[in-house]
Each structure stands twice: as C-alpha cells, then as structure tokens.
Design a protein around this motif. Sequence first.
Motif: not given
Length: 100
Positions: A12-14, A36-39
């Motif tokens: 999962a990475d932006i 995925h934007d984990l922020a």
Amino acid sequence: MLRAQGTDVYVADIDEDGAAAVVAAASQGRGLSGRHDLATVDGPRQAVDAAISAFGRLDALVVCAGFLVEAELSDIAILDWERTIATNLRAPFPPGPGRC
Ligand SMILES: NC(=O)c1ccc[n+]([C@@H]2O[C@H](COP(=O)([O-])OP(=O)(O)OC[C@H]3O[C@@H](n4cnc5c(N)ncnc54)[C@H](O)[C@@H]3O)[C@@H](O)[C@H]2O)c1
C-alpha cells in the motif's frame, strides 16, 4: 524477501506505479498493490481492508511509509509539518473501535 519465502504481500503506497513495480516480479508469494494515502484519516484502515480483501487475512504489517522534508525547522511549511505527522506518526497508530 517475504514473497521469496512464499508470503503473500499487499503493498500500500501513495505512489501507485512504484507499488506496482515492487510486486511486478514473479515470486513464490502472490504480490498485489494499491494506491493508498496513509496520511488521510481513513487511509490506513482502507489499506488494511484491501489487504484482507485480497488475501482473506492479514498476519503482519510492515509500516514503512514515510514523509521527510529536509529543511531548516523554521522553513518547514505548516502543511508539510502536518503531512509529516500524519504519515509518520498517526498512520501507524492502530485504529480502535470508533476511532476510524
Ligand atoms: N532509509 C533509511 O536509512 C532510513 C533511516 C531511518 C529512518 N528512515 C525512515 O523510514 C521511513 C522509510 O524510509 P525509506 O528510505 O524507505 O523512504 P522511501 O522514501 O524510500 O519510502 C517511503 C515510501 O513511503 C511512501 N509514502 C510517502 N507518503 C505516503 C503516504 N501518505 N501514503 C502512502 N505512502 C506514502 C512513498 O511513496 C515511498 O514509497 C521514512 O520515514 C524515513 O525517514 C529511513
């Protein structure tokens, strides 16, 4: 390394293209990826849900997404500061009931 040992891995990475490149190579374990934007508040939960949806379960997390601004403290813009805290500090914080 995990896939070479037969582990299924969801990246999962932006950076969608970068994540796809990580899992592109053939290996023993299956590899899938997603943007995925984990922020974001919901990003970590959505990434976990996507991994479970892909493989049926999740046994371990490797939390290594990071955002780093290399500048003098006084030169760091507030939005960069907030993204740093959200990515590096809030994202790994496990979501409990009612928090996410
Ligand atoms: N490489 C080192 O020697 C080292 C040493 C100490 C600490 N760290 C820290 O470990 C973390 C990872 O380091 P790295 O060298 O692998 O960095 P990296 O820049 O190679 O990888 C960070 C990854 O996080 C992703 N990312 C950034 N923001 C994101 C977001 N909002 N949502 C989803 N993905 C996001 C990036 O796209 C990138 O793929 C960083 O916080 C870094 O400061 C690294």
